[in-house]
Design an enzyme around this catalytic site. Structure first.
Site, PDB file in Angstrom:
ATOM      1  N   GLU A   1      -9.942  -4.831   8.852  1.00  0.00           N
ATOM      2  CA  GLU A   1     -10.143  -5.639   7.649  1.00  0.00           C
ATOM      3  C   GLU A   1     -10.632  -7.054   7.948  1.00  0.00           C
ATOM      4  OE1 GLU A   1      -6.680  -5.503   5.164  1.00  0.00           O
ATOM      5  OE2 GLU A   1      -6.994  -3.408   4.658  1.00  0.00           O
TER       6      GLU A   1
ATOM      7  N   GLU B   1      -6.304   3.524   5.996  1.00  0.00           N
ATOM      8  CA  GLU B   1      -5.120   3.073   5.257  1.00  0.00           C
ATOM      9  C   GLU B   1      -5.244   3.475   3.790  1.00  0.00           C
ATOM     10  OE1 GLU B   1      -3.934  -1.093   5.537  1.00  0.00           O
ATOM     11  OE2 GLU B   1      -4.419  -1.094   7.669  1.00  0.00           O
TER      12      GLU B   1
HETATM   13  C1  BG6 Z   1      -3.848  -4.047   4.597  1.00  0.00           C
HETATM   14  C2  BG6 Z   1      -3.455  -4.376   5.995  1.00  0.00           C
HETATM   15  O1  BG6 Z   1      -4.476  -5.170   4.074  1.00  0.00           O
HETATM   16  O2  BG6 Z   1      -2.884  -3.773   3.658  1.00  0.00           O
HETATM   17  C3  BG6 Z   1      -2.005  -4.078   6.326  1.00  0.00           C
HETATM   18  O3  BG6 Z   1      -4.309  -3.809   6.938  1.00  0.00           O
HETATM   19  C4  BG6 Z   1      -1.143  -4.462   5.146  1.00  0.00           C
HETATM   20  O4  BG6 Z   1      -1.669  -4.740   7.516  1.00  0.00           O
HETATM   21  C5  BG6 Z   1      -1.535  -3.565   3.989  1.00  0.00           C
HETATM   22  O5  BG6 Z   1       0.233  -4.409   5.380  1.00  0.00           O
HETATM   23  C6  BG6 Z   1      -0.709  -3.769   2.747  1.00  0.00           C
HETATM   24  O6  BG6 Z   1      -0.750  -5.083   2.331  1.00  0.00           O
HETATM   25  P1  BG6 Z   1       0.542  -5.833   1.865  1.00  0.00           P
HETATM   26  O7  BG6 Z   1       0.086  -7.206   1.541  1.00  0.00           O
HETATM   27  O8  BG6 Z   1       1.066  -5.118   0.697  1.00  0.00           O
HETATM   28  O9  BG6 Z   1       1.464  -5.765   3.043  1.00  0.00           O
END
Ligand code: BG6
Length: 478
Positions: free
Chosen positions: A170, A378
């Site tokens: 990201e 993800e």
């Molecule tokens: C992504 C990242 O942006 O989203 C993760 O790669 C992150 O590291 C995930 O934890 C979820 O985001 P958040 O802000 O809900 O933890």
């Protein structure tokens, strides 16, 4: 379109799950590890939710065998994790810290022993503080050489063992939070510096991909992009254009560089007009063109619905990092777009829009524009979870969320998209950078409250068993 019948998931589809070093490992000062920018940032009062940090995180560094055993029990085919640069090269460059490297050798061996495909992320935001202090990290072109040398250590160490490599996680998020919103280190708010740091990150990304190919590494490599496909609120042509601008400035601005080696024309032109475009030096375009990924990693959480925003309109607003529904501020780019609520979808307690169809739309757009296989690196739901007295977690809301997205992937595959695998976020519960430990994503609950107290014991959530079944059936009922 609606298909009469859906295609099956490919036989070797990677049903996986993911994590990142800083968010799970802990052991922040063990075995010669150096200090990262996050180790420092979390100590600045007011920067993270309730001052939470990753000093212990969920102690994966000491409990990785237990975690891998759970993955095995669930039937996971792939596990995506990141390497902490500071464990390998504590000051960012120089002598290899063997003890730090050994942790990942052991982890990878443990995964392979259990027939779980490792997906290794080279960089998930924990830059060595030494490089930040010495030359301001991503703001200097020196990062290109240092990042490439660090990656080369890992290429040598894991040649043949690790087949899926993610270069930068990201880039769009760590650059915009770090240099515009000032909510990640180094907490700068300056668009000109942001676009230059971003350009340097593009060069670093291309350089490691080029190196990977020069070394004839088995397998493939690509960046993981946080893609929120942009929608227009309605058919007012002004809003349609705003959505196109948002797609250009928020998505093509990265993906075009990864895959075409150049920036989208209108987006770059407006940055030039505003005097904030990056300096592109001789040789940069050649390097960008030479660093073409083998697949594109996509982190998908939500879509982004916009309308036109006049020049005197709203600017950057704060995100909801408290879990109080409806607490996000209005946000936009004056003269271009502003974000609005999509009236057709639900939102989480952190105001993230839940839109499985958006994943299919995003996959389709990527396929049409770039013709490249996608690895979903993800996707998941961050919510409050409750551990019952029986030590169970009934996260039916997470099952609903994931079910919808798996179905959307199957539809996209039927549309003709090549999807290599699906890594949910996250495997165990873990530290959310800005939202602490109360926002949970895992299949495996970790007993720890938002004040960082708890046994750190692991408990399987209902979603654990749901995904186990999906994997057993290779998604045939999804
Ligand atoms: C992504 C990242 O942006 O989203 C993760 O790669 C992150 O590291 C995930 O934890 C979820 O985001 P958040 O802000 O809900 O933890």
């Amino acid at each position: 379109m609606e298909h009469k019948q859906l295609d099956q998931f490919p036989k070797d589809f990677l049903w996986g799950s993911a994590s990142a070093a800083y968010q799970v490992e802990g052991a922040w000062q063990e075995d010669g590890k150096g200090v990262s920018v996050w180790d420092e940032f979390v100590r600045i009062p007011g920067k993270t939710f309730k001052g939470t940090n990753g000093d212990v995180a969920v102690d994966h560094y000491h409990r990785y065998k237990e975690d891998v055993a759970l993955m095995k029990e669930q039937g996971l085919k792939a596990y995506r994790f990141s390497v902490a640069w500071t464990r390998i090269l504590p000051n960012g460059r120089g002598e290899i810290n063997q003890a730090g490297l050994q942790f990942y050798i052991d982890l990878v061996d443990e995964l392979l022993k259990n027939q779980i495909e490792p997906v290794l992320t080279l960089y998930h935001w924990d830059l060595p503080q030494a490089l930040q202090d010495e030359y301001q990290g991503w703001e200097s072109r020196k990062i290109v050489e240092d990042f490439t040398n660090y990656a080369t250590v890992l290429f040598d160490a894991f040649r043949g063992k690790v087949k899926y490599w993610v270069s930068l996680n990201e880039q769009n998020v760590f650059i915009s939070h770090g240099y515009l919103m000032a909510s990640h280190p180094p907490a700068v708010s300056d668009p000109k510096r942001m676009y230059q740091a971003n350009h340097n990150a593009n060069l670093a990304n291309a350089s490691v991909i080029k190196k990977f190919h020069e070394m004839s590494m088995p397998g493939g490599i690509g960046p993981s992009f946080a893609y929120s496909p942009n929608y227009t609120l309605n058919s007012d042509p002004k809003n349609v254009l705003a959505a196109e601008d948002s797609e250009d400035l928020n998505a093509h601005f990265w993906m075009d560089v990864y895959l075409f080696g150049n920036y989208p024309i209108a987006a770059l032109k407006i940055l030039k007009e505003q005097g904030i475009a990056p300096t592109i030096e001789a040789g940069d375009e050649e390097l960008l063109a030479a660093g073409k990924p083998d697949f594109l990693g996509i982190n998908y959480y939500q879509t982004n619905t916009v309308v036109f925003n006049p020049l005197d309109g709203v600017g950057l607003g704060k995100m909801n990092t408290t879990g109080e529904k409806g607490s996000s501020e209005e946000s936009g780019l004056p003269g271009v777009f502003k974000r609005v609520e999509n009236p057709f979808v639900e939102r989480t307690n952190w105001d993230w829009e839940i839109d499985p169809e958006g994943l299919r739309i995003g996959l389709r757009r990527i396929t049409s524009r770039y013709r490249i296989p996608v690895l979903i690196t993800e996707n998941g739901l961050g919510e409050y979870d409750k551990l019952t007295v029986e030590k169970e977690i009934h996260d039916d809301y997470r099952i609903d969320y994931l079910k919808g997205h798996v179905h959307a992937i199957r539809e996209a595959i039927t549309d003709g998209v090549e999807v290599l695998g699906y890594c949910t976020w996250s495997y165990t519960d873990l530290l959310s950078w800005l939202n602490g430990y109360q926002k949970r994503y895992g299949f495996v609950y970790v007993e720890q409250d938002e004040n960082q107290n708890g046994s750190l014991n692991r408990y399987k959530k209902d979603s654990f068993y749901w995904y186990q079944k999906v994997i057993q059936e290779n998604g045939s009922n999804s």
